[in-house]
Design a protein around this motif. Structure first.
Motif, PDB file in Angstrom:
ATOM      1  N   TYR A  89       0.838  -1.201   0.000  1.00  0.00           N
ATOM      2  CA  TYR A  89       0.000   0.000   0.000  1.00  0.00           C
ATOM      3  C   TYR A  89       0.879   1.261   0.000  1.00  0.00           C
ATOM      4  O   TYR A  89       0.624   2.205  -0.749  1.00  0.00           O
ATOM      5  N   LEU A  90       1.912   1.256   0.819  1.00  0.00           N
ATOM      6  CA  LEU A  90       2.825   2.405   0.867  1.00  0.00           C
ATOM      7  C   LEU A  90       3.542   2.594  -0.466  1.00  0.00           C
ATOM      8  O   LEU A  90       3.725   3.730  -0.930  1.00  0.00           O
ATOM      9  N   LEU A  91       3.947   1.501  -1.103  1.00  0.00           N
ATOM     10  CA  LEU A  91       4.583   1.592  -2.421  1.00  0.00           C
ATOM     11  C   LEU A  91       3.619   2.127  -3.474  1.00  0.00           C
ATOM     12  O   LEU A  91       4.004   2.958  -4.308  1.00  0.00           O
ATOM     13  N   ILE A  92       2.376   1.673  -3.434  1.00  0.00           N
ATOM     14  CA  ILE A  92       1.369   2.189  -4.364  1.00  0.00           C
ATOM     15  C   ILE A  92       1.173   3.687  -4.138  1.00  0.00           C
ATOM     16  O   ILE A  92       1.044   4.467  -5.089  1.00  0.00           O
ATOM     17  N   GLY A  93       1.179   4.106  -2.870  1.00  0.00           N
ATOM     18  CA  GLY A  93       1.048   5.523  -2.553  1.00  0.00           C
ATOM     19  C   GLY A  93       2.176   6.345  -3.142  1.00  0.00           C
ATOM     20  O   GLY A  93       1.951   7.402  -3.742  1.00  0.00           O
ATOM     21  N   LEU A  94       3.401   5.863  -3.014  1.00  0.00           N
ATOM     22  CA  LEU A  94       4.541   6.590  -3.577  1.00  0.00           C
ATOM     23  C   LEU A  94       4.511   6.575  -5.102  1.00  0.00           C
ATOM     24  O   LEU A  94       4.825   7.582  -5.741  1.00  0.00           O
ATOM     25  N   LEU A  95       4.111   5.451  -5.690  1.00  0.00           N
ATOM     26  CA  LEU A  95       3.963   5.399  -7.150  1.00  0.00           C
ATOM     27  C   LEU A  95       2.900   6.392  -7.620  1.00  0.00           C
ATOM     28  O   LEU A  95       3.072   7.061  -8.644  1.00  0.00           O
ATOM     29  N   ASN A  96       1.808   6.497  -6.868  1.00  0.00           N
ATOM     30  CA  ASN A  96       0.764   7.453  -7.219  1.00  0.00           C
ATOM     31  C   ASN A  96       1.312   8.872  -7.199  1.00  0.00           C
ATOM     32  O   ASN A  96       1.060   9.659  -8.097  1.00  0.00           O
ATOM     33  N   ARG A  97       2.051   9.179  -6.179  1.00  0.00           N
ATOM     34  CA  ARG A  97       2.620  10.524  -6.043  1.00  0.00           C
ATOM     35  C   ARG A  97       3.592  10.832  -7.172  1.00  0.00           C
ATOM     36  O   ARG A  97       3.557  11.901  -7.772  1.00  0.00           O
ATOM     37  N   LYS A  98       4.469   9.887  -7.481  1.00  0.00           N
ATOM     38  CA  LYS A  98       5.480  10.093  -8.527  1.00  0.00           C
ATOM     39  C   LYS A  98       4.883  10.110  -9.930  1.00  0.00           C
ATOM     40  O   LYS A  98       5.453  10.687 -10.840  1.00  0.00           O
ATOM     41  N   SER A  99       3.722   9.453 -10.107  1.00  0.00           N
ATOM     42  CA  SER A  99       3.122   9.353 -11.443  1.00  0.00           C
ATOM     43  C   SER A  99       2.034  10.399 -11.681  1.00  0.00           C
ATOM     44  O   SER A  99       1.364  10.357 -12.710  1.00  0.00           O
ATOM     45  N   GLY A 100       1.842  11.298 -10.743  1.00  0.00           N
ATOM     46  CA  GLY A 100       0.833  12.329 -10.937  1.00  0.00           C
ATOM     47  C   GLY A 100      -0.593  11.833 -10.769  1.00  0.00           C
ATOM     48  O   GLY A 100      -1.517  12.370 -11.365  1.00  0.00           O
ATOM     49  N   GLY A 101      -0.784  10.789  -9.989  1.00  0.00           N
ATOM     50  CA  GLY A 101      -2.126  10.336  -9.666  1.00  0.00           C
ATOM     51  C   GLY A 101      -2.617   9.109 -10.413  1.00  0.00           C
ATOM     52  O   GLY A 101      -3.811   8.808 -10.382  1.00  0.00           O
ATOM     53  N   ALA A 102      -1.737   8.362 -11.038  1.00  0.00           N
ATOM     54  CA  ALA A 102      -2.139   7.202 -11.845  1.00  0.00           C
ATOM     55  C   ALA A 102      -2.671   6.033 -11.007  1.00  0.00           C
ATOM     56  O   ALA A 102      -3.306   5.143 -11.563  1.00  0.00           O
ATOM     57  N   PHE A 103      -2.439   6.027  -9.709  1.00  0.00           N
ATOM     58  CA  PHE A 103      -2.837   4.891  -8.864  1.00  0.00           C
ATOM     59  C   PHE A 103      -3.856   5.281  -7.799  1.00  0.00           C
ATOM     60  O   PHE A 103      -4.066   4.537  -6.843  1.00  0.00           O
ATOM     61  N   LYS A 104      -4.492   6.429  -7.954  1.00  0.00           N
ATOM     62  CA  LYS A 104      -5.450   6.930  -6.962  1.00  0.00           C
ATOM     63  C   LYS A 104      -6.529   5.899  -6.649  1.00  0.00           C
ATOM     64  O   LYS A 104      -6.885   5.698  -5.494  1.00  0.00           O
ATOM     65  N   GLU A 105      -7.048   5.237  -7.675  1.00  0.00           N
ATOM     66  CA  GLU A 105      -8.136   4.274  -7.469  1.00  0.00           C
ATOM     67  C   GLU A 105      -7.727   3.106  -6.586  1.00  0.00           C
ATOM     68  O   GLU A 105      -8.578   2.429  -6.015  1.00  0.00           O
ATOM     69  N   HIS A 106      -6.419   2.856  -6.448  1.00  0.00           N
ATOM     70  CA  HIS A 106      -5.949   1.751  -5.608  1.00  0.00           C
ATOM     71  C   HIS A 106      -5.724   2.176  -4.156  1.00  0.00           C
ATOM     72  O   HIS A 106      -5.542   1.336  -3.284  1.00  0.00           O
ATOM     73  N   LEU A 107      -5.751   3.478  -3.905  1.00  0.00           N
ATOM     74  CA  LEU A 107      -5.553   4.000  -2.556  1.00  0.00           C
ATOM     75  C   LEU A 107      -6.867   4.275  -1.831  1.00  0.00           C
ATOM     76  O   LEU A 107      -6.927   4.258  -0.611  1.00  0.00           O
ATOM     77  N   LEU A 108      -7.916   4.537  -2.596  1.00  0.00           N
ATOM     78  CA  LEU A 108      -9.215   4.880  -2.030  1.00  0.00           C
ATOM     79  C   LEU A 108     -10.269   3.902  -2.507  1.00  0.00           C
ATOM     80  O   LEU A 108     -10.165   3.330  -3.585  1.00  0.00           O
ATOM     81  N   THR A 109     -11.307   3.720  -1.687  1.00  0.00           N
ATOM     82  CA  THR A 109     -12.419   2.863  -2.094  1.00  0.00           C
ATOM     83  C   THR A 109     -13.427   3.700  -2.872  1.00  0.00           C
ATOM     84  O   THR A 109     -13.440   4.924  -2.778  1.00  0.00           O
TER      85      THR A 109
END
Length: 149
Positions: A89-109
């Motif tokens: 989850y923490l890695l997905i969060g950092l990937l989201n931050r670095k990618s400009g929001g590409a993984f937002k759907e995986h951080l929130l329900t």
């Protein structure tokens, strides 16, 4: 008396994408200890190095068994595997931050937009994860990490 269909079936394998999508909430119940997966040169570093190596070689990874139960529906209560799930989850969060929001759907329900990973250990941990996700992982790169405590 009929019981409602569960989202997850006992004994079936699921991908991380299936766990980190839709309205699935990942709950670390109060029977679990705090997140603590070592220090420098530790399990987290080895784990992330393995993930990078697998990605570069286009290889799948099996995380092993992660035990939990679904109660209520779409709420996965983990009995084992919380260190791996939290690290991912923490890695997905950092990937989201670095990618400009590409993984937002995986951080929130969806549709609630609640933080997907929730710790039931103590309220301060729950608030920390919510702040980390919504004020750091989901903000543009100018978000200030020093405001998260």
């Amino acid at each position: 008396m009929a019981t409602a269909n569960k989202y997850f079936e006992n004994g079936k394998q699921y991908t991380l994408k299936e766990l980190f999508s839709g309205n699935i909430k990942l709950i670390i119940p109060d029977l679990q200890r705090d997140y603590c997966w070592g220090t420098e040169g530790s399990l987290v570093g080895d784990f992330t190095d393995s993930l990078i190596d697998l990605f570069e070689n286009h290889t799948e990874m099996n995380l092993g068994l992660i035990y939990g139960y679904e109660a209520p529906e779409t709420h996965i209560q983990f009995c084992d595997g919380q260190q791996r799930i939290t690290t991912l989850y923490l890695l997905i969060g950092l990937l989201n931050r670095k990618s400009g929001g590409a993984f937002k759907e995986h951080l929130l329900t969806n549709p609630e937009n609640d933080t997907r990973l929730q710790y039931a250990i103590r309220e301060s941990t729950l608030y920390f994860l919510e702040d980390l996700t919504k004020r750091f992982f989901l903000l543009p790169n100018d978000g200030n990490a020093q405001n998260i405590k």
